[in-house]
Motif scaffolding. Sequence first.
Motif, PDB file in Angstrom:
ATOM      1  N   GLU A 273     -17.735  22.567 -37.485  1.00 32.52           N
ATOM      2  CA  GLU A 273     -18.741  23.234 -36.672  1.00 32.52           C
ATOM      3  C   GLU A 273     -19.854  23.679 -37.602  1.00 32.52           C
ATOM      4  N   PRO A 274     -21.057  23.804 -37.100  1.00 30.69           N
ATOM      5  CA  PRO A 274     -22.133  24.323 -37.934  1.00 30.69           C
ATOM      6  C   PRO A 274     -21.761  25.716 -38.432  1.00 30.69           C
ATOM      7  N   PHE A 275     -22.312  26.113 -39.577  1.00 33.97           N
ATOM      8  CA  PHE A 275     -21.987  27.424 -40.132  1.00 33.97           C
ATOM      9  C   PHE A 275     -22.247  28.484 -39.072  1.00 33.97           C
ATOM     10  N   PRO A 276     -21.198  29.236 -38.680  1.00 30.12           N
ATOM     11  CA  PRO A 276     -21.318  30.052 -37.464  1.00 30.12           C
ATOM     12  C   PRO A 276     -21.826  31.463 -37.675  1.00 30.12           C
ATOM     13  N   LEU A 277     -22.073  31.912 -38.892  1.00 21.62           N
ATOM     14  CA  LEU A 277     -22.299  33.332 -39.162  1.00 21.62           C
ATOM     15  C   LEU A 277     -23.759  33.585 -39.512  1.00 21.62           C
TER      16      LEU A 277
ATOM     17  N   GLU B 183     -22.514  41.559 -40.001  1.00 16.67           N
ATOM     18  CA  GLU B 183     -21.585  42.054 -38.988  1.00 16.67           C
ATOM     19  C   GLU B 183     -20.703  40.909 -38.473  1.00 16.67           C
ATOM     20  N   GLU B 184     -21.299  39.745 -38.260  1.00 19.07           N
ATOM     21  CA  GLU B 184     -20.512  38.594 -37.797  1.00 19.07           C
ATOM     22  C   GLU B 184     -19.511  38.156 -38.863  1.00 19.07           C
ATOM     23  N   LEU B 185     -19.926  38.200 -40.134  1.00 15.13           N
ATOM     24  CA  LEU B 185     -19.013  37.827 -41.219  1.00 15.13           C
ATOM     25  C   LEU B 185     -17.828  38.780 -41.257  1.00 15.13           C
ATOM     26  N   ARG B 186     -18.097  40.074 -41.215  1.00  7.81           N
ATOM     27  CA  ARG B 186     -17.000  41.040 -41.262  1.00  7.81           C
ATOM     28  C   ARG B 186     -16.125  40.929 -40.012  1.00  7.81           C
ATOM     29  N   GLY B 187     -16.737  40.592 -38.882  1.00  6.26           N
ATOM     30  CA  GLY B 187     -15.952  40.407 -37.668  1.00  6.26           C
ATOM     31  C   GLY B 187     -15.025  39.208 -37.762  1.00  6.26           C
TER      32      GLY B 187
ATOM     33  N   TRP C 291     -18.751  28.344 -49.614  1.00  3.27           N
ATOM     34  CA  TRP C 291     -18.785  28.212 -48.150  1.00  3.27           C
ATOM     35  C   TRP C 291     -19.577  29.349 -47.514  1.00  3.27           C
ATOM     36  N   MET C 292     -19.696  30.481 -48.219  1.00  7.79           N
ATOM     37  CA  MET C 292     -20.323  31.679 -47.651  1.00  7.79           C
ATOM     38  C   MET C 292     -21.841  31.556 -47.535  1.00  7.79           C
TER      39      MET C 292
ATOM     40  N   CYS D 103     -26.194  26.369 -51.110  1.00  5.31           N
ATOM     41  CA  CYS D 103     -25.306  25.228 -50.841  1.00  5.31           C
ATOM     42  C   CYS D 103     -24.859  25.252 -49.386  1.00  5.31           C
ATOM     43  N   ILE D 104     -24.875  24.089 -48.736  1.00  7.02           N
ATOM     44  CA  ILE D 104     -24.448  24.001 -47.345  1.00  7.02           C
ATOM     45  C   ILE D 104     -23.119  23.255 -47.192  1.00  7.02           C
ATOM     46  N   ARG D 105     -22.439  23.024 -48.309  1.00  5.47           N
ATOM     47  CA  ARG D 105     -21.141  22.356 -48.305  1.00  5.47           C
ATOM     48  C   ARG D 105     -21.205  20.996 -47.593  1.00  5.47           C
ATOM     49  N   CYS D 106     -22.271  20.239 -47.870  1.00  4.11           N
ATOM     50  CA  CYS D 106     -22.414  18.929 -47.233  1.00  4.11           C
ATOM     51  C   CYS D 106     -21.546  17.881 -47.913  1.00  4.11           C
TER      52      CYS D 106
END
Length: 798
Positions: free
Chosen positions: A7-11, A15-19, A326-327, A371-374
Amino acid sequence: MELPSYEPFPLESLEELRGEIARLGLEIPIAASATALTHPLPVGSYRLPNRFCAQPVAGRDFLDDGSPSSLTTRRYGRLASGGFGLIWMEALGAEGDQLGGGMPVLSPATLPGFQRLLEDARSKALEGTVFIAQLSPRRGLIPKRDEELDGALNSLVTLASLAVAAGFDGIDLACCHGSLAEFLLGAKDGPGRFQGLLENRMRLPVEAARRIRDAHPDLLLGARLNVFHACQNGFGTDPEDFRTWDPGEPLAVAQALQAAGATLLNLTANAPNLRAPLESRARTPIPDHGNPDEHPLTDLARGIRILQTFARGLDGMTIVAGGFSWMRHFAPLAAAGVVESGAASLAGFGRGALAFPDGPRHAEWTLDKTCIRCGACTTLHDEGSAVGCPVRDPEAYGTIYQGARRTRLPVLHAGAAQCHFCEDAPCVVADPLGTDIPAMLHSFLAGDMSGAFEGLIEKNPLPGLTSRLSPAWMESEGACLEKTLTGHAVPILDVQAAVAWDAQTRGVSPLRLPKTTTGLTVSVVGGGPAGIAATARLLELGFHVHLHEKAAFLGGMPARVIPATRTGPLDAEISLLLRPALEAGSLSIHCNSTIVPGPGLEALRSTSHAVVVTTGLWSERTLGTRVPGVIGGLDFLEEFKSGKRQSVPAKVAVLAGGDSAMESARIAINNGATDVFVIHAGERSTLHWHMDEAWFSTPGVHAMMEWEPLAFEHDASGAVSGVRLRHSLLGSNCTLPIDFGIEAMGLVVDPVWEPLLETERTSPNLYFAGAILNGGTSVGHCIHEGRTIAESILSNLT
């Protein structure tokens, strides 16, 4: 554990990362800012300016002798100017330990190149920046006998002394990524002093650390240690469940390294293979540069738990953390959180540093920089190419990646499937070797790589080399029916390269020796493609062969002047081809052996049943006596490939017409020239040039067709200052100001051979083949002529 799907990077926010971390039930510290990474850090006798560490990332961008290329220097220069406080160079091997050209080697011969690289990087770095050299003898080669391993231990100590001489501040004993030390740590059932019990298995790095510390008390000493090789019976795994980390042995190794004098520990870990069938899952962990078969945050959380264990068990050891790529733009915040927690002192970035080399100089990272981990850098690594970020650094790595992706098997299968399998195939007619290309493609599409390889080597002993150097547009692909119909030829040469590489990695030699011999001896003079092809065919026909080469190594012009990025691992291909004959005693190789008309040649003729001369063409056309600042194309290329020359002045004139012009122009524009003038007396259609036309739109490249060079001009000191030209249509004359001239107008026969060439058809037991006869056409033609002359000798002597 959660297995992720794409899936595309979702964050988008913290707040979304910590969630997401909370949803997965993980413990990953996330800092509010990256300030913790900007603080200085004492390490040994050094004081790092910050906590940013550029991790070692292996790439095949070194010169053939193992010294840094301009691309290597550029990569580390960008990391230095980007503000990394600790820069960790990829694994450096000892001379003779590396397989193929383009791999880093630290030796007395390459020492000046590393000294220049460090001098350049330090001039751009923050004050206090530390440079670490990772040492890994016998990379790609696993010795098992005690005496061999003692030699590897001695090699590590020698490499450390060379690293000090080069100017590195510290060294790293590689215990990861296929290194010898990593192999030994997992050799639980092996015999000898270096295998079996843990104290034996860690003997190599621990004893090396002790001896290096004694020899160099002030050297910063570290190790990059894989602490979780997640497969059955892997190092650092639970005996009952390979998916579970067991800290016992890895922590014991780290403590032993610390007791031996190591003060810096760079940890890495694999991830368990969860998707594959159970049997293969147990054999194959996921490499740390791959995408884990679990949620990436789960993988990161495990890495943090590992760091915490080592931090508790190693008082006073400086530990490097990693695994943050990845972050994306949150990577520095995650890294700062780990540093703030005390689990590590330094934050390591591998792919992240390739993508964003000046990240340490930015308080906040953004999605468009990181980096987008492509996986593009991983593709480059897997293909044996120079490694960088094609997405963020397309100027340097875009074209390299396009070439690497072109040879991926799915892409090749799609291209090969377009073959029409013609009768009387035009591609076969156009191929100077007459390879049965449709049959080769048929085998390839059927998954029969062995069959495809047998089809290639029936007429070509060097299929890898020809796949890389053959002018596709002039030969097989230029005649492809699909190109006529759609404009896109079947990728014949790319498929050939893949088939040849597959055989090479399996250790399959193209040479097929006969059961009986002729009892006759032939001497071959010249170890280039024609000479090697003649030698191989003579051996297959049952002759004993003496191969003479004036250089210190075989390969001729490709080996001496053409960049390794084009020839590929030519030395390994030649070695694999000739190995069966050397082992059988039917071949003798004499390097550094110059044979010319006169006593030397006559001695060969008197002791051999036949002599084949394949010395090629090494004399170039010239405008006259060369003034300082003017060089021949072959000499220029050889100086660059050997590392003797690494840059050129700003304005360069390339007098074109021969093969060396193309490579010379490309190297010049990539190594300091702001303007490269490609000067040719004829029309563009008569220029011998194999590169894409788009290259002539490169900034700084000037195509000057129909300008005839007349002479070089020089200044008061005698150095070149310009080249006088005349336009063949306009008749006007002018002088082009330049700083450097390269004469690459074409090759001519060495005058010492001309008298014999005129009578070669009537000279008893003397034969000629290759460029010395054909004037230097394609490598395929030279190989074909070498094989043909061998057949003629058989016919004449038997």
